[in-house]
Scaffold this active site. Structure first.
Site, PDB file in Angstrom:
ATOM      1  N   SER A 564      50.539  89.529  42.534  1.00  0.00           N
ATOM      2  CA  SER A 564      49.332  88.727  42.372  1.00  0.00           C
ATOM      3  C   SER A 564      49.204  87.777  43.571  1.00  0.00           C
ATOM      4  O   SER A 564      49.168  88.228  44.708  1.00  0.00           O
ATOM      5  CB  SER A 564      49.374  87.976  41.034  1.00  0.00           C
ATOM      6  OG  SER A 564      48.130  87.401  40.742  1.00  0.00           O
ATOM      7  N   HIS A 684      46.488  93.576  34.941  1.00  0.00           N
ATOM      8  CA  HIS A 684      47.100  92.738  35.974  1.00  0.00           C
ATOM      9  C   HIS A 684      48.532  92.351  35.621  1.00  0.00           C
ATOM     10  O   HIS A 684      49.383  92.242  36.497  1.00  0.00           O
ATOM     11  CB  HIS A 684      46.257  91.481  36.178  1.00  0.00           C
ATOM     12  CG  HIS A 684      46.703  90.654  37.341  1.00  0.00           C
ATOM     13  ND1 HIS A 684      46.627  91.092  38.647  1.00  0.00           N
ATOM     14  CD2 HIS A 684      47.252  89.410  37.403  1.00  0.00           C
ATOM     15  CE1 HIS A 684      47.094  90.159  39.454  1.00  0.00           C
ATOM     16  NE2 HIS A 684      47.483  89.138  38.733  1.00  0.00           N
TER      17      HIS A 684
END
Length: 709
Positions: A564, A684
């Site tokens: 991320s 994610h």
């Protein structure tokens, strides 16, 4: 006569075409030859992704240690564990992870010693595991639970409500609950939640124009990047049509903000929070009992964060305004003016306050001191009562309890200690072990050290180094340097079975507390955000140099890993200092920083990174954007890179990984692979099935061990 140039290494990965796309931004010409890879819905992009993933998996499957790693990871990833219980009414709710199941199951029982019953089991929701649980919220009377279901582990969810006694779902089904929680009324008949327009839905600036009694408003198509600005706080009464749920706080229509709301435990005060990134928040409140309600401002327009816990008609406000390490105020909602706030817990000079919440008629304060947890119990007047003793160099994952009940549960772990749950009396501070995860590991041979090293500008950075006692500092240990450095996120001691496997293979695992994180307060965060983002990369690269200088490892045995915002970190490091690292794991990353705000949830991150629309911010983004840097630098020798992407990541668009993977494959001059792996049924945060987690880590570690040998 100069010697002939060595032949360029063959590039066996699937070929990628380029396009002639250029644009001028603030006087600089930007080339973007892989812009076509942004369109995930294109048949050509889908075919390209399939070819890349199949090639990568074929290469990883051949690696000699992969199966051995997978076998050991299964031993540490499949285990029995129970989560801290939530007490609601006469019932207790908790999760239980079973070594025989892929996903955790939610249970309930009447009374502390009642018969355990399954509330819902996500393992049974879909044959391929594509449906998952993304949050569950029991009503205060314990009769109902609202829960969010996700497809493919994406952030998009649909809210459902189950009747606990019968185990049957009600007719209440609410789409558009991405990031939403259910904040129940005391009687358990209704809840407040945040609604975000579902993907491809047409929204209007005034909410849902189809609702009776509202005039039709000008409709506009809401893009994915703009959706946060259309978030509304709504009120849902059980048994009613969610499409007619009244809006209690309108959308901000600012895509750089996010709106949330919650009701106090007694149902008296409704709080609405408008977040401006991770460094500023506005707070509004209203009397939910009043016949005519209107929003009052508690604080707005102040460049600081404000978290509010409400108990017995008093607001307990934790803020970094004027206190980078945070402090606590008591506020009377009848006199909300700032000059009437009373500071009850001042800022600590050497510890960072992470949270303050009311449990057992006391304030429970969680602190970080040099990135490790400490717990203090204060009276509601702010005075210190006592500390709760927990093992040193660990992390408190949370304190679970009710504001009017003395019993609470503390979740704790460290780098070498799997999750422990303690049962405690808030009033006395007495602590008893309530549950422990048991794993087949020998922790006595493992060592955690905390060191401090200077960054490029001389700033002192702390770092944890994990290793076996018998590891020699001779520069040969395979080493992973893991980092994040952003969004006020703190990297603290916590357990991960994957790290244990790395240490068992003679590896070293290093975790620095970079600027941009929250370990040392808001000033530490601000020093690594916006136009100061380069500080984070300097801190990380200095950590690598420290490890090499101290002979923990060498360049030929050093890998970096981040996901991320941490994927941006390693992307910047590998394009700025490719000679410093041998291998890279770059997971669900941001990499094209000139266009990130046009995709996914990107506009909500503009307060953290800045935007290419602003000339000064553009200059900073242009300087470090990994994709831009790679394109402009041209062919060069890069370390081996494994990009780890997800097929349903609706937070950070996977176009970032696709574009830089394609660029590095074309530009690589070294004999080192550039691979793109795409996780299936994954958002994610990764896939929620244990077998998928085992496969992903086995691939990553096999790749690293092969490169670092």
């Amino acid at each position: 006569m100069p010697p002939p140039e060595p032949p360029k290494p063959a590039k066996p990965w699937p070929a990628t075409r380029t396009v002639d796309v250029t644009e001028t931004i603030h006087g600089k010409t930007i080339r973007d030859p892989y812009r076509w890879l942004e369109d995930e819905h294109s048949d050509e992009v889908q075919a390209w992704m399939k070819a890349q993933d199949e090639y990568t998996r074929a290469q990883l499957a051949k690696l000699p240690e992969r199966e051995q790693l997978a076998t050991r990871l299964k031993e540490l990833f499949y285990f029995d564990a129970v989560g801290a219980p939530l007490h609601r009414g006469s019932r207790f709710f908790y999760t239980r992870k079973l070594a025989t199941k892929e996903k955790s199951i939610v249970y309930w029982k009447d009374g502390e010693h009642g018969t355990e019953k399954v509330l819902f089991d996500p393992n049974a929701w879909s044959e391929d595991g594509s449906k998952g649980l993304h949050g569950w919220y029991p009503s205060w009377d314990g009769k109902h639970v609202a829960y969010a279901v996700s497809e493919h582990n994406s952030d998009e969810t649909v809210m459902h409500v189950i009747d606990v006694a019968t185990g049957k779902d009600l007719s209440d089904v609410i789409a558009g609950t991405k990031y939403a929680m259910a904040s129940w009324t005391p009687d358990g008949r209704a809840f407040y939640y945040t609604w975000v327009p579902p993907v491809d839905q047409t929204a209007s600036p005034a909410g849902d124009a189809a609702r009776p009694g509202e005039a039709a408003a000008r409709e506009e198509r809401v893009t994915i990047a703009d959706r946060p600005g259309f978030a509304e706080v709504r009120f849902h009464k059980l048994g009613t049509d969610p499409a007619k749920d009244p809006v209690v706080h309108e959308a901000t229509h600012d895509a750089g903000t996010f709106l949330g709301g919650y009701l106090s435990r007694d149902g008296h005060w409704l709080i609405a929070v408008v977040q401006h990134g991770w460094n500023s928040s506005d707070v509004y409140f209203q009397d939910a009992r009043a016949k005519k309600t209107e929003w009052q401002t508690l604080v707005a327009g102040v460049p600081a964060t404000f978290d509010v816990d409400v108990w017995r008609d008093k607001f307990y406000v934790t803020t970094n305004d004027g206190a980078p390490r945070y402090r606590v105020f008591a506020v009377d909602p009848k006199h909300p003016a700032r000059d009437a706030w009373k500071e009850i817990v001042p800022e600590s000079p050497d510890a960072t306050l992470q949270s303050a919440s009311v449990v057992g008629e006391h304030l429970v304060l969680q602190y970080l001191r040099h990135a490790a947890s400490e717990l203090e119990i204060h009276g509601l007047d702010g005075k210190l009562s006592h500390t709760i003793e927990i093992p040193p160099l660990g992390t408190v994952g949370g304190v679970t309890g009710n504001p009017d009940e003395d019993t609470a549960y503390i979740s704790y772990s460290s780098f070498t200690e799997p999750q422990l749950i303690y049962k405690t009396s808030i009033k006395s501070g007495k602590v008893d072990e309530w549950a422990r995860v048991k794993l087949p590991i020998e922790t006595s041979s493992l060592v955690t050290e905390q060191v401090f090293y200077p960054s490029k500008d001389g700033t002192k950075i702390s770092m944890f180094i994990l290793h076996r006692k018998d590891v020699k500092q001779d520069g040969t240990a395979p080493t992973i340097l893991y980092g994040y450095g952003g969004f006020n996120v703190s990297l603290t001691p916590s357990f991960a079975g994957s790290r244990i496997v790395w240490l068992e293979h003679g590896g070293v695992y290093a975790i620095p507390n970079l600027r941009g994180g929250g370990e040392y307060g808001e000033d530490w965060h601000k020093a690594g955000m916006g136009v100061h983002k380069q500080n984070v990369f300097d801190d990380f690269e200095a950590a690598a140099e420290y490890l090499v200088r101290g002979k923990w490892t060498s360049r030929d045995h050093l890998a970096i890993y981040g996901g991320s915002n941490g994927g941006l970190l390693v992307g910047a490091a590998l394009t700025q200092r490719p000679e410093l690292f041998k291998a890279v794991i770059c997971a669900v990353p941001l990499l094209d920083m000139l266009r990130y705000h046009l995709f996914g949830s990107g506009k909500t991150w503009v307060p953290e990174y800045g935007s290419a629309d602003d000339p000064e911010q553009f200059a900073a983004l242009w300087a470090y954007s990994p994709y831009r840097r790679a394109i402009d630098e041209g062919p060069r020798a890069y370390p081996a890179v494994l990009f780890d992407s997800a097929d349903h990541d609706d937070r950070v668009d996977p176009m970032h990984a696709r574009k830089l993977a394609a660029a590095l494959q074309a530009l690589q001059t070294a004999d080192a692979p550039i691979l793109l792996r795409i996780e299936r049924n994954s958002g994610h945060g990764g896939a929620d099935m244990v077998k998928s987690q085992v496969d992903r880590v086995a691939d990553q570690f096999a790749f690293l061990l092969d490169q670092l040998k």
